[in-house]
Motif scaffolding. Sequence first.
Motif, PDB file in Angstrom:
ATOM      1  N   LEU A   1       0.823  -1.205   0.000  1.00  0.00           N
ATOM      2  CA  LEU A   1       0.000   0.000   0.000  1.00  0.00           C
ATOM      3  C   LEU A   1       0.858   1.256   0.000  1.00  0.00           C
ATOM      4  O   LEU A   1       0.534   2.244  -0.685  1.00  0.00           O
ATOM      5  CB  LEU A   1      -0.928  -0.020   1.225  1.00  0.00           C
ATOM      6  N   GLN A   2       1.947   1.240   0.748  1.00  0.00           N
ATOM      7  CA  GLN A   2       2.830   2.405   0.770  1.00  0.00           C
ATOM      8  C   GLN A   2       3.499   2.619  -0.580  1.00  0.00           C
ATOM      9  O   GLN A   2       3.701   3.751  -1.015  1.00  0.00           O
ATOM     10  CB  GLN A   2       3.888   2.236   1.866  1.00  0.00           C
ATOM     11  N   LYS A   3       3.845   1.520  -1.258  1.00  0.00           N
ATOM     12  CA  LYS A   3       4.462   1.613  -2.581  1.00  0.00           C
ATOM     13  C   LYS A   3       3.489   2.236  -3.580  1.00  0.00           C
ATOM     14  O   LYS A   3       3.870   3.059  -4.412  1.00  0.00           O
ATOM     15  CB  LYS A   3       4.867   0.217  -3.056  1.00  0.00           C
ATOM     16  N   ARG A   4       2.210   1.856  -3.456  1.00  0.00           N
ATOM     17  CA  ARG A   4       1.229   2.305  -4.450  1.00  0.00           C
ATOM     18  C   ARG A   4       0.612   3.661  -4.111  1.00  0.00           C
ATOM     19  O   ARG A   4       0.352   4.461  -5.006  1.00  0.00           O
ATOM     20  CB  ARG A   4       0.109   1.265  -4.584  1.00  0.00           C
ATOM     21  N   PHE A   5       0.365   3.928  -2.797  1.00  0.00           N
ATOM     22  CA  PHE A   5      -0.412   5.104  -2.434  1.00  0.00           C
ATOM     23  C   PHE A   5       0.311   6.074  -1.498  1.00  0.00           C
ATOM     24  O   PHE A   5      -0.267   7.059  -1.072  1.00  0.00           O
ATOM     25  CB  PHE A   5      -1.732   4.672  -1.779  1.00  0.00           C
ATOM     26  N   GLY A   6       1.562   5.780  -1.155  1.00  0.00           N
ATOM     27  CA  GLY A   6       2.299   6.674  -0.273  1.00  0.00           C
ATOM     28  C   GLY A   6       2.088   6.337   1.198  1.00  0.00           C
ATOM     29  O   GLY A   6       1.489   5.315   1.547  1.00  0.00           O
ATOM     30  N   PRO A   7       2.582   7.196   2.109  1.00  0.00           N
ATOM     31  CA  PRO A   7       2.467   6.940   3.550  1.00  0.00           C
ATOM     32  C   PRO A   7       1.012   6.708   3.970  1.00  0.00           C
ATOM     33  O   PRO A   7       0.103   7.388   3.490  1.00  0.00           O
ATOM     34  CB  PRO A   7       3.033   8.223   4.181  1.00  0.00           C
ATOM     35  N   LEU A   8       0.810   5.754   4.871  1.00  0.00           N
ATOM     36  CA  LEU A   8      -0.541   5.395   5.298  1.00  0.00           C
ATOM     37  C   LEU A   8      -0.961   6.199   6.522  1.00  0.00           C
ATOM     38  O   LEU A   8      -0.150   6.416   7.442  1.00  0.00           O
ATOM     39  CB  LEU A   8      -0.610   3.898   5.634  1.00  0.00           C
ATOM     40  N   PRO A   9      -2.239   6.623   6.568  1.00  0.00           N
ATOM     41  CA  PRO A   9      -2.750   7.306   7.763  1.00  0.00           C
ATOM     42  C   PRO A   9      -2.713   6.365   8.969  1.00  0.00           C
ATOM     43  O   PRO A   9      -2.731   5.141   8.820  1.00  0.00           O
ATOM     44  CB  PRO A   9      -4.194   7.655   7.382  1.00  0.00           C
ATOM     45  N   GLU A  10      -2.700   6.941  10.167  1.00  0.00           N
ATOM     46  CA  GLU A  10      -2.615   6.150  11.383  1.00  0.00           C
ATOM     47  C   GLU A  10      -3.774   5.176  11.523  1.00  0.00           C
ATOM     48  O   GLU A  10      -3.605   4.049  12.004  1.00  0.00           O
ATOM     49  CB  GLU A  10      -2.558   7.080  12.608  1.00  0.00           C
ATOM     50  N   ASP A  11      -4.988   5.598  11.124  1.00  0.00           N
ATOM     51  CA  ASP A  11      -6.152   4.710  11.277  1.00  0.00           C
ATOM     52  C   ASP A  11      -6.024   3.480  10.381  1.00  0.00           C
ATOM     53  O   ASP A  11      -6.440   2.373  10.754  1.00  0.00           O
ATOM     54  CB  ASP A  11      -7.453   5.451  10.987  1.00  0.00           C
ATOM     55  N   ARG A  12      -5.412   3.637   9.194  1.00  0.00           N
ATOM     56  CA  ARG A  12      -5.215   2.486   8.305  1.00  0.00           C
ATOM     57  C   ARG A  12      -4.165   1.540   8.883  1.00  0.00           C
ATOM     58  O   ARG A  12      -4.322   0.320   8.833  1.00  0.00           O
ATOM     59  CB  ARG A  12      -4.780   2.961   6.922  1.00  0.00           C
ATOM     60  N   LEU A  13      -3.096   2.096   9.429  1.00  0.00           N
ATOM     61  CA  LEU A  13      -2.073   1.263  10.050  1.00  0.00           C
ATOM     62  C   LEU A  13      -2.640   0.470  11.218  1.00  0.00           C
ATOM     63  O   LEU A  13      -2.319  -0.709  11.400  1.00  0.00           O
ATOM     64  CB  LEU A  13      -0.914   2.143  10.525  1.00  0.00           C
ATOM     65  N   ALA A  14      -3.510   1.116  11.990  1.00  0.00           N
ATOM     66  CA  ALA A  14      -4.134   0.426  13.122  1.00  0.00           C
ATOM     67  C   ALA A  14      -5.013  -0.722  12.649  1.00  0.00           C
ATOM     68  O   ALA A  14      -5.038  -1.804  13.255  1.00  0.00           O
ATOM     69  CB  ALA A  14      -4.950   1.419  13.951  1.00  0.00           C
ATOM     70  N   ARG A  15      -5.733  -0.514  11.549  1.00  0.00           N
ATOM     71  CA  ARG A  15      -6.588  -1.584  11.017  1.00  0.00           C
ATOM     72  C   ARG A  15      -5.767  -2.779  10.566  1.00  0.00           C
ATOM     73  O   ARG A  15      -6.168  -3.933  10.733  1.00  0.00           O
ATOM     74  CB  ARG A  15      -7.437  -1.051   9.855  1.00  0.00           C
ATOM     75  N   LEU A  16      -4.608  -2.509   9.967  1.00  0.00           N
ATOM     76  CA  LEU A  16      -3.745  -3.607   9.530  1.00  0.00           C
ATOM     77  C   LEU A  16      -3.270  -4.447  10.714  1.00  0.00           C
ATOM     78  O   LEU A  16      -3.182  -5.675  10.623  1.00  0.00           O
ATOM     79  CB  LEU A  16      -2.526  -3.062   8.776  1.00  0.00           C
ATOM     80  N   GLN A  17      -2.972  -3.804  11.824  1.00  0.00           N
ATOM     81  CA  GLN A  17      -2.440  -4.521  12.975  1.00  0.00           C
ATOM     82  C   GLN A  17      -3.481  -5.388  13.655  1.00  0.00           C
ATOM     83  O   GLN A  17      -3.149  -6.402  14.281  1.00  0.00           O
ATOM     84  CB  GLN A  17      -1.856  -3.511  13.978  1.00  0.00           C
ATOM     85  N   THR A  18      -4.746  -5.006  13.559  1.00  0.00           N
ATOM     86  CA  THR A  18      -5.800  -5.736  14.275  1.00  0.00           C
ATOM     87  C   THR A  18      -6.637  -6.637  13.363  1.00  0.00           C
ATOM     88  O   THR A  18      -7.504  -7.359  13.844  1.00  0.00           O
ATOM     89  CB  THR A  18      -6.739  -4.743  14.987  1.00  0.00           C
ATOM     90  N   ALA A  19      -6.393  -6.603  12.084  1.00  0.00           N
ATOM     91  CA  ALA A  19      -7.214  -7.369  11.135  1.00  0.00           C
ATOM     92  C   ALA A  19      -6.904  -8.859  11.210  1.00  0.00           C
ATOM     93  O   ALA A  19      -5.808  -9.269  11.606  1.00  0.00           O
ATOM     94  CB  ALA A  19      -6.984  -6.858   9.708  1.00  0.00           C
ATOM     95  N   SER A  20      -7.868  -9.670  10.805  1.00  0.00           N
ATOM     96  CA  SER A  20      -7.653 -11.113  10.718  1.00  0.00           C
ATOM     97  C   SER A  20      -6.891 -11.437   9.442  1.00  0.00           C
ATOM     98  O   SER A  20      -6.762 -10.600   8.531  1.00  0.00           O
ATOM     99  CB  SER A  20      -9.002 -11.839  10.700  1.00  0.00           C
ATOM    100  N   VAL A  21      -6.390 -12.668   9.354  1.00  0.00           N
ATOM    101  CA  VAL A  21      -5.680 -13.096   8.156  1.00  0.00           C
ATOM    102  C   VAL A  21      -6.589 -13.034   6.936  1.00  0.00           C
ATOM    103  O   VAL A  21      -6.181 -12.596   5.849  1.00  0.00           O
ATOM    104  CB  VAL A  21      -5.118 -14.524   8.337  1.00  0.00           C
ATOM    105  N   ASP A  22      -7.851 -13.458   7.090  1.00  0.00           N
ATOM    106  CA  ASP A  22      -8.789 -13.421   5.963  1.00  0.00           C
ATOM    107  C   ASP A  22      -9.023 -11.991   5.489  1.00  0.00           C
ATOM    108  O   ASP A  22      -9.102 -11.732   4.282  1.00  0.00           O
ATOM    109  CB  ASP A  22     -10.115 -14.063   6.359  1.00  0.00           C
ATOM    110  N   GLU A  23      -9.159 -11.049   6.446  1.00  0.00           N
ATOM    111  CA  GLU A  23      -9.339  -9.643   6.059  1.00  0.00           C
ATOM    112  C   GLU A  23      -8.113  -9.131   5.304  1.00  0.00           C
ATOM    113  O   GLU A  23      -8.239  -8.446   4.278  1.00  0.00           O
ATOM    114  CB  GLU A  23      -9.572  -8.787   7.304  1.00  0.00           C
ATOM    115  N   LEU A  24      -6.920  -9.458   5.813  1.00  0.00           N
ATOM    116  CA  LEU A  24      -5.703  -9.003   5.160  1.00  0.00           C
ATOM    117  C   LEU A  24      -5.591  -9.551   3.739  1.00  0.00           C
ATOM    118  O   LEU A  24      -5.213  -8.831   2.808  1.00  0.00           O
ATOM    119  CB  LEU A  24      -4.491  -9.430   5.988  1.00  0.00           C
ATOM    120  N   GLU A  25      -5.925 -10.817   3.550  1.00  0.00           N
ATOM    121  CA  GLU A  25      -5.839 -11.414   2.214  1.00  0.00           C
ATOM    122  C   GLU A  25      -6.881 -10.798   1.284  1.00  0.00           C
ATOM    123  O   GLU A  25      -6.630 -10.612   0.091  1.00  0.00           O
ATOM    124  CB  GLU A  25      -6.004 -12.925   2.310  1.00  0.00           C
ATOM    125  N   HIS A  26      -8.050 -10.481   1.835  1.00  0.00           N
ATOM    126  CA  HIS A  26      -9.088  -9.830   1.026  1.00  0.00           C
ATOM    127  C   HIS A  26      -8.606  -8.457   0.569  1.00  0.00           C
ATOM    128  O   HIS A  26      -8.743  -8.092  -0.611  1.00  0.00           O
ATOM    129  CB  HIS A  26     -10.364  -9.709   1.856  1.00  0.00           C
TER     130      HIS A  26
END
Length: 319
Positions: A277-302
């Motif tokens: 995501l950083q490669k494609r869209f630049g630095p990520l907002p804090e709320d997006r980073l937080a979602r990545l840390q708490t997401a399930s494996v299925d959510e991340l793959e989706h």
Amino acid sequence: MDTPDDYDSPWKDAVERYFPEFIAFYFPHASQQINWARGHEFLDQELRAVVQDAELGKRFVDKLAKVALQDGSERWVYVHLEVQSSAQAEFAERMFVYNYRLYDRYRQPVASLAVLADTTANWRPNHFGFAVLGCEHELRFPAVKLLDYAADQDQLYHNPNPFALVTLAHLLTQATRQDMNARFAAKWKLVQLLYQRGWDKQRVIDLFSVMDWMMRLPEQLKRSLWHNIEVLEEQEKMRYVTSVEQLYSEKWMQQGLLQGRLEGEQTGEAKALRRLLQKRFGPLPEDRLARLQTASVDELEHWLDRALDADSLAEVFSQ
């Protein structure tokens, strides 16, 4: 120094290892004019230096190679290659800019070639230029559309060129985004083809790596595919894919270590997705980073599946 990118490395690895086959499959006319017996040389660091302040878009692959021609001359020419992942208005301009910057550096002919891997059927850039006050400046470049191969899938299954299989994997990934069972069946068929080709171990591993990266499956179907591959390799007496553990983001473990494996997988998936995501869209907002840390494996793959084609960060995370 640039760090390796999980997003584009399988494509790049395949292009680098099988560059003559890549050109022969997508650009046969150009391939016939290249003297492959004299070898070729990749100049990726040079490409980065020339275009570092001209980043006009995102893509799967951008490469620069030096090749010799069949015309009997001793000169080398340059092949600038782009595999573009999404439709973008500025793409033709980028090809134009890269081409003239490379010519300015080397003062040798530069052939710019494009493979369009997007899903927009009518997006087909192949030129860019301008005319003003009697002066004309234009670049026309060969552009191959992967969607055009969808009508000839039967021929792709029988084509011995490894990039026929890569193209099939790309098309089938797009066609099965809403049906993971269909994706499983398609992926298993391609895996079997890998072993039927009579290719050496390294080629099987390289191409499986590209297919596995493209055709992501949910955990249960992933396990079923692994089982099928293990049975196949035992039957064929070919310990190829299952013998190379480092190719995979998750490894088979004992049942007692399942929770630890899942926790490790979540961390690895989140890290890979963040880098993409950083490669494609630049630095990520804090709320997006937080979602990545708490997401399930299925959510991340989706989200990872979406990130391959999305045109914006909001599109990746949309409900």
